[in-house]
Write a protein that holds these residues in place. Structure first.
Motif, PDB file in Angstrom:
ATOM      1  N   UNK A 277       0.734  -1.122  -0.021  1.00 31.94           N
ATOM      2  CA  UNK A 277      -0.068   0.020  -0.002  1.00 31.94           C
ATOM      3  C   UNK A 277       0.869   1.139   0.051  1.00 31.94           C
ATOM      4  N   UNK A 278       2.046   1.118  -0.550  1.00 31.09           N
ATOM      5  CA  UNK A 278       3.070   2.245  -0.585  1.00 31.09           C
ATOM      6  C   UNK A 278       2.272   3.621  -0.964  1.00 31.09           C
ATOM      7  N   UNK A 279       1.676   3.649  -2.186  1.00 29.26           N
ATOM      8  CA  UNK A 279       1.030   4.915  -2.593  1.00 29.26           C
ATOM      9  C   UNK A 279       0.089   5.542  -1.749  1.00 29.26           C
ATOM     10  N   UNK A 280      -0.508   4.947  -0.817  1.00 28.86           N
ATOM     11  CA  UNK A 280      -1.374   5.407   0.081  1.00 28.86           C
ATOM     12  C   UNK A 280      -0.785   5.956   1.419  1.00 28.86           C
ATOM     13  N   UNK A 281       0.404   6.021   1.681  1.00 29.83           N
ATOM     14  CA  UNK A 281       1.002   6.523   2.793  1.00 29.83           C
ATOM     15  C   UNK A 281       1.185   7.970   2.746  1.00 29.83           C
ATOM     16  N   UNK A 282       1.067   8.734   3.930  1.00 28.16           N
ATOM     17  CA  UNK A 282       1.037   9.996   4.028  1.00 28.16           C
ATOM     18  C   UNK A 282       2.406  10.542   3.408  1.00 28.16           C
ATOM     19  N   UNK A 283       2.294  11.983   3.103  1.00 26.51           N
ATOM     20  CA  UNK A 283       3.554  12.642   2.554  1.00 26.51           C
ATOM     21  C   UNK A 283       4.633  12.445   3.318  1.00 26.51           C
ATOM     22  N   UNK A 284       4.373  12.765   4.632  1.00 22.14           N
ATOM     23  CA  UNK A 284       5.783  12.462   5.527  1.00 22.14           C
ATOM     24  C   UNK A 284       6.322  11.221   5.450  1.00 22.14           C
ATOM     25  N   UNK A 285       5.345  10.085   5.493  1.00 22.13           N
ATOM     26  CA  UNK A 285       5.902   8.781   5.710  1.00 22.13           C
ATOM     27  C   UNK A 285       6.446   8.484   4.327  1.00 22.13           C
ATOM     28  N   UNK A 286       6.160   8.880   3.340  1.00 23.16           N
ATOM     29  CA  UNK A 286       7.040   8.640   1.961  1.00 23.16           C
ATOM     30  C   UNK A 286       8.456   9.314   2.118  1.00 23.16           C
ATOM     31  N   UNK A 287       8.355  10.423   2.874  1.00 19.89           N
ATOM     32  CA  UNK A 287       9.748  11.120   2.953  1.00 19.89           C
ATOM     33  C   UNK A 287      10.483  10.369   3.909  1.00 19.89           C
ATOM     34  N   UNK A 288      10.111   9.767   4.834  1.00 16.55           N
ATOM     35  CA  UNK A 288      10.857   8.812   5.744  1.00 16.55           C
ATOM     36  C   UNK A 288      11.216   7.606   4.922  1.00 16.55           C
ATOM     37  N   UNK A 289      10.211   7.115   4.244  1.00 13.90           N
ATOM     38  CA  UNK A 289      10.721   5.986   3.378  1.00 13.90           C
ATOM     39  C   UNK A 289      12.022   6.236   2.561  1.00 13.90           C
ATOM     40  N   UNK A 290      11.815   7.351   1.845  1.00 12.50           N
ATOM     41  CA  UNK A 290      13.143   7.636   1.007  1.00 12.50           C
ATOM     42  C   UNK A 290      14.222   7.984   1.752  1.00 12.50           C
TER      43      UNK A 290
END
Length: 435
Positions: A277-290
């Motif tokens: 469900x990566x695409x549905x993570x919040x913007x901040x969560x995607x920043x942390x993943x990156x």
């Protein structure tokens, strides 16, 4: 080291014990087993003959870490079986309760259990002396998860306010406003944890084994409370077909059932959710993943701990959004000690939620308001087979390392899955016998 014999008791599952057993001769692995040796608890038997109102309260006592998950899954099963719908307000409050447990559990595991591995500490106690500021940051974040649960569910362990049909008592708007302020004020602490862990990722062993990832999925949100079962191999499936998805089976070395679906094993938990469900993570969560280089599909089980940190960022943003929606709509008034007026129907209900460690399933059949049949499938059980196959693939790659390093990495592999009661033991004493 060419000949080794490892016989190590490990504590896992729900107040359960497991053994790591590895034998190798002349550099070849002869035996590698993940053994679950604790007697089964058979907690489903506690539900039989109980009234529909009592069952969710019983489930909250199954686990001191995942009580909100068990209650939410149980309530969905109960309400589906007896024909009860809850309001959108109550659904959002239940989502907040589940978010609180996720925050509480993820911080507990990453901060108190996984972090000592990465800094070479035997437990969080010496870590508190060597990294006082970092541990205090973890404590504050853990307390925030507790407060999320206390505000929505009445207390931080063994929830009491979630009941069939809704809540016995709901928080006030002032309670939610205070909680929102605390969430907003916690970003610096979360950023500090991300920054600190970013300096330690080189300590994660290098290992990948391709596997299947199973989680809930939902078209409109990062699925936690609601959704349908999804496999990275086969796509969406019907929740009603869960028994043919988990395919529980018995193995000689385990008193707990193992599971499999499209392959010999599958993975549930934070990494499965992030992968699916990566695409549905919040913007901040995607920043942390990156920041950690985490992208789907990741087959490194050690990255499950990183996925938990990614989810923490999502849970903060998601909880703030839920509170804003509740406050903007205005809370519908409700008396304290509320007890919904319910005339239970006869039927079967299945409730599936995402617990911190993966999909959790409760399945009940009711007649005249009394539970006549029950089944539960917990996340740790679903991960046992994957742990076994990870061990089989991982052990041969580390046989030439010294005893201390083999010990550390075997501990880390099992702990990477965040087994449900891993907090009861952190350090493993592994005995090596050289031939």
């Amino acid at each position: 080291m060419t000949d080794i014999e490892i016989k190590e008791e490990y504590v896992t599952r729900v107040e359960g014990h497991g053994n790591i057993v590895v034998n190798a001769a002349n550099g070849e692995v002869e035996n590698c087993e993940w053994q679950i040796v604790e007697s089964p608890r058979y907690f489903e038997s506690m539900f039989i003959g109980k009234n529909y109102e009592a069952v969710p309260h019983i489930t909250s006592r199954i686990c001191g870490i995942c009580s909100a998950s068990h209650v939410n899954s149980s309530l969905k099963a109960v309400e589906n079986a007896i024909g009860v719908e809850i309001s959108e307000q109550d659904r959002k409050l239940r989502k907040l309760s589940l978010n609180g447990e996720m925050v509480q559990s993820h911080v507990l595991h990453v901060g108190y259990l996984a972090l000592p591995d990465l800094v070479g500490s035997k437990s969080v106690l010496p870590l508190a002396a060597s990294h006082r500021d970092e541990v205090e940051t973890v404590i504050r974040l853990h307390r925030l998860g507790n407060e999320l649960l206390e505000t929505t569910a009445g207390r931080s362990v063994h929830t009491e306010r979630l009941i069939p049909g809704g809540f016995s008592r709901i928080p006030s708007e002032r309670d939610l406003e205070d909680l929102r302020g605390k969430l907003e004020g916690a970003w610096d602490d979360l950023d500090a944890v991300v920054e600190f862990l970013g300096t330690l990722t080189d300590e994660l062993p290098e290992f990948e084994r391709e596997t299947e990832f199973i989680s809930l999925t939902h078209p409109d949100e990062y699925a936690l409370l609601d959704g349908v079962i999804y496999s990275s191999d086969t796509g969406e499936m019907r929740n009603e077909d869960y028994e043919s998805i988990v395919n529980e089976y018995i193995v000689p070395q385990s008193s707990a059932k193992f599971t499999k679906h499209a392959r010999e094993s599958y993975f549930v938990g934070a990494l499965a959710r992030v992968n699916n469900n990566f695409d549905q993570l919040s913007p901040k969560a995607k920043e942390v993943a990156a920041a950690f280089g985490l992208e789907p599909v990741c087959h490194d089980p050690f990255m499950n701990n990183v996925a938990q940190v990614v989810e923490l960022a999502h849970l903060f943003e998601y909880s703030i959004d839920l509170i804003d929606e509740l406050l903007d709509a205005g809370l519908e008034p409700q008396s304290d000690y509320n007890r919904p007026d319910i005339t239970p129907e006869d039927g079967r209900g299945i409730g599936i939620v995402e617990a911190p460690r993966g999909i959790l399933i409760h399945d009940y059949t009711f007649e005249d308001g009394t539970c006549r049949k029950a089944n539960s499938v917990i996340p740790t059980n679903q991960n046992h087979a994957n742990i076994q196959h990870d061990m089989e693939a991982f052990v041969p790659t580390i046989l030439d390392e010294d005893e201390a390093e083999i010990t550390r990495k075997l501990e880390m592999l099992v702990r990477a899955y965040d087994p449900c009661i891993s907090c009861s033991t952190h350090y493993l004493e592994v005995e090596f016998v050289e031939g």
